[in-house]
Enzyme design. Structure first.
Site, PDB file in Angstrom:
ATOM      1  N   TYR A 170      -8.090  -3.689   7.108  1.00 31.05           N
ATOM      2  CA  TYR A 170      -8.374  -2.631   6.243  1.00 31.05           C
ATOM      3  C   TYR A 170      -9.138  -1.495   6.570  1.00 31.05           C
ATOM      4  O   TYR A 170      -9.334  -0.536   5.847  1.00 31.05           O
ATOM      5  CB  TYR A 170      -8.979  -3.327   5.016  1.00 31.05           C
ATOM      6  CG  TYR A 170      -8.038  -4.443   4.393  1.00 31.05           C
ATOM      7  CD1 TYR A 170      -7.037  -4.179   3.723  1.00 31.05           C
ATOM      8  CD2 TYR A 170      -8.587  -5.868   4.737  1.00 31.05           C
ATOM      9  CE1 TYR A 170      -6.272  -5.150   3.231  1.00 31.05           C
ATOM     10  CE2 TYR A 170      -7.698  -6.848   4.081  1.00 31.05           C
ATOM     11  CZ  TYR A 170      -6.439  -6.453   3.436  1.00 31.05           C
ATOM     12  OH  TYR A 170      -5.563  -7.552   2.781  1.00 31.05           O
ATOM     13  N   ASN A 214      -3.869   0.252  -6.496  1.00 30.35           N
ATOM     14  CA  ASN A 214      -3.842  -0.827  -5.311  1.00 30.35           C
ATOM     15  C   ASN A 214      -4.416  -2.218  -6.106  1.00 30.35           C
ATOM     16  O   ASN A 214      -5.382  -2.409  -6.406  1.00 30.35           O
ATOM     17  CB  ASN A 214      -4.998  -0.623  -4.191  1.00 30.35           C
ATOM     18  CG  ASN A 214      -4.605  -1.795  -3.113  1.00 30.35           C
ATOM     19  OD1 ASN A 214      -4.030  -2.504  -3.471  1.00 30.35           O
ATOM     20  ND2 ASN A 214      -5.003  -1.327  -1.860  1.00 30.35           N
ATOM     21  N   HIS A 261       0.472  -9.877  -5.972  1.00 33.13           N
ATOM     22  CA  HIS A 261       1.624 -10.700  -5.872  1.00 33.13           C
ATOM     23  C   HIS A 261       1.614 -12.034  -6.858  1.00 33.13           C
ATOM     24  O   HIS A 261       2.443 -12.884  -6.704  1.00 33.13           O
ATOM     25  CB  HIS A 261       1.059 -11.422  -4.274  1.00 33.13           C
ATOM     26  CG  HIS A 261       0.761 -10.454  -3.447  1.00 33.13           C
ATOM     27  ND1 HIS A 261       1.834  -9.539  -2.955  1.00 33.13           N
ATOM     28  CD2 HIS A 261      -0.423 -10.301  -2.636  1.00 33.13           C
ATOM     29  CE1 HIS A 261       0.996  -8.875  -1.958  1.00 33.13           C
ATOM     30  NE2 HIS A 261      -0.120  -9.013  -1.879  1.00 33.13           N
ATOM     31  N   ASP A 285       3.636  -6.057 -16.475  1.00 32.81           N
ATOM     32  CA  ASP A 285       3.806  -5.493 -18.045  1.00 32.81           C
ATOM     33  C   ASP A 285       3.036  -4.531 -18.611  1.00 32.81           C
ATOM     34  O   ASP A 285       3.576  -3.416 -19.379  1.00 32.81           O
ATOM     35  CB  ASP A 285       3.327  -6.891 -19.214  1.00 32.81           C
ATOM     36  CG  ASP A 285       4.552  -8.006 -18.854  1.00 32.81           C
ATOM     37  OD1 ASP A 285       5.329  -7.857 -18.232  1.00 32.81           O
ATOM     38  OD2 ASP A 285       4.237  -9.112 -19.380  1.00 32.81           O
ATOM     39  N   HIS A 314      -0.705   0.267  -0.957  1.00 31.98           N
ATOM     40  CA  HIS A 314      -1.402  -0.882  -0.106  1.00 31.98           C
ATOM     41  C   HIS A 314      -1.979  -0.321   1.119  1.00 31.98           C
ATOM     42  O   HIS A 314      -1.062   0.524   1.680  1.00 31.98           O
ATOM     43  CB  HIS A 314      -0.332  -2.117   0.238  1.00 31.98           C
ATOM     44  CG  HIS A 314       0.129  -2.761  -1.083  1.00 31.98           C
ATOM     45  ND1 HIS A 314      -0.698  -3.573  -1.868  1.00 31.98           N
ATOM     46  CD2 HIS A 314       1.254  -2.494  -1.866  1.00 31.98           C
ATOM     47  CE1 HIS A 314      -0.041  -3.822  -2.906  1.00 31.98           C
ATOM     48  NE2 HIS A 314       1.222  -3.140  -3.021  1.00 31.98           N
ATOM     49  N   ILE A 315      -3.046  -0.760   1.545  1.00 28.29           N
ATOM     50  CA  ILE A 315      -3.576   0.040   2.823  1.00 28.29           C
ATOM     51  C   ILE A 315      -2.847  -0.848   4.112  1.00 28.29           C
ATOM     52  O   ILE A 315      -2.574  -0.272   4.995  1.00 28.29           O
ATOM     53  CB  ILE A 315      -5.135  -0.495   2.837  1.00 28.29           C
ATOM     54  CG1 ILE A 315      -5.966   0.066   1.738  1.00 28.29           C
ATOM     55  CG2 ILE A 315      -5.829  -0.090   4.189  1.00 28.29           C
ATOM     56  CD1 ILE A 315      -7.280  -0.272   1.432  1.00 28.29           C
ATOM     57  N   SER A 316      -2.544  -2.050   3.854  1.00 29.94           N
ATOM     58  CA  SER A 316      -1.842  -2.800   4.950  1.00 29.94           C
ATOM     59  C   SER A 316      -0.204  -2.859   4.463  1.00 29.94           C
ATOM     60  O   SER A 316       0.161  -2.306   3.634  1.00 29.94           O
ATOM     61  CB  SER A 316      -2.485  -4.273   5.027  1.00 29.94           C
ATOM     62  OG  SER A 316      -2.107  -4.929   4.008  1.00 29.94           O
ATOM     63  N   ARG A 367       3.097 -11.963   0.703  1.00 31.57           N
ATOM     64  CA  ARG A 367       2.731 -10.786   0.129  1.00 31.57           C
ATOM     65  C   ARG A 367       3.742  -9.788   0.116  1.00 31.57           C
ATOM     66  O   ARG A 367       3.625  -8.789  -0.023  1.00 31.57           O
ATOM     67  CB  ARG A 367       1.658 -10.195   1.327  1.00 31.57           C
ATOM     68  CG  ARG A 367       0.190 -10.686   1.424  1.00 31.57           C
ATOM     69  CD  ARG A 367      -0.441 -10.214   2.389  1.00 31.57           C
ATOM     70  NE  ARG A 367      -1.770 -10.994   3.017  1.00 31.57           N
ATOM     71  CZ  ARG A 367      -2.748 -11.410   2.170  1.00 31.57           C
ATOM     72  NH1 ARG A 367      -3.002 -10.689   1.031  1.00 31.57           N
ATOM     73  NH2 ARG A 367      -3.760 -12.075   2.630  1.00 31.57           N
TER      74      ARG A 367
HETATM   75  C1  DHK Z   1      -4.854  -5.562  -0.328  1.00 33.33           C
HETATM   76  C2  DHK Z   1      -5.285  -6.940  -0.638  1.00 33.33           C
HETATM   77  O1  DHK Z   1      -6.426  -7.313  -1.010  1.00 33.33           O
HETATM   78  C3  DHK Z   1      -4.383  -7.939  -0.620  1.00 33.33           C
HETATM   79  O2  DHK Z   1      -4.405  -9.209  -1.116  1.00 33.33           O
HETATM   80  C4  DHK Z   1      -2.745  -7.419  -0.429  1.00 33.33           C
HETATM   81  C5  DHK Z   1      -3.660  -5.079  -0.059  1.00 33.33           C
HETATM   82  C6  DHK Z   1      -2.944  -6.170   0.456  1.00 33.33           C
HETATM   83  C7  DHK Z   1      -3.621  -3.678   0.789  1.00 33.33           C
HETATM   84  O3  DHK Z   1      -2.923  -3.679   1.778  1.00 33.33           O
HETATM   85  O4  DHK Z   1      -4.128  -2.851   0.421  1.00 33.33           O
HETATM   86  O5  DHK Z   1      -1.827  -8.275  -0.113  1.00 33.33           O
END
Ligand code: DHK
Length: 139
Positions: free
Chosen positions: A22, A71, A77, A84, A97-99, A108
């Protein structure tokens, strides 16, 4: 132009949380840089670790803001209720999503919110929030 940035659980720990995934900036540090890039935008930032609080905030900004950058973190997930909620509001939503959630664990790869959003940005790091902002500005 009013844009809400809404971050879900554990994103308050950015900077120290799994920095290899992250990054090592806190969201507050990144947010200062983001605001200075877009002086014409009024940003509102909200973070919660609680699903119902995220839903309350999305409903609060979801009828008169120009865009929501969301985010949902781990709730991406699991949360039918967040999906909704996005379907029920009027403001367009970009999921960030950062990742790269598609390059990590199988669970994921499933998002219960993507189909309700205008689009999704994943895997580009914090710049995803800036790209989502640019989408709303060009809309
Ligand atoms: C951030 C989270 O906390 C994870 O639970 C997700 C997401 C991915 C992110 O990549 O910002 O799976």
């Amino acid at each position: 132009m009013q844009i809400a940035i809404i971050n879900g659980p554990n994103l308050n720990l950015l900077g120290t949380r799994e920095p290899e995934i992250y990054g090592s900036l806190t969201f507050e540090q990144y947010f200062e840089a983001l605001k200075s890039k877009f002086p014409q935008v009024i940003f509102h930032y909200y973070q919660s670790n609680v699903e119902g609080e995220l839903i309350n905030e999305i409903q609060r900004v979801g009828f008169d803001f120009d865009g929501i950058v969301l985010n949902p973190a781990g709730y991406t997930h699991t949360s039918v209720a967040l999906g909704d909620c996005i379907a029920a509001i009027k403001t367009p939503v970009i999921e960030v999503h950062i990742s790269n959630i598609h390059a990590r664990e199988e669970f994921r790869k499933i998002s219960l919110v993507s189909a309700k959003c205008n689009g999704t940005i994943a895997g580009l790091g914090l710049i995803g929030y800036e790209l989502a902002t640019r989408y709303f500005l060009n809309k």
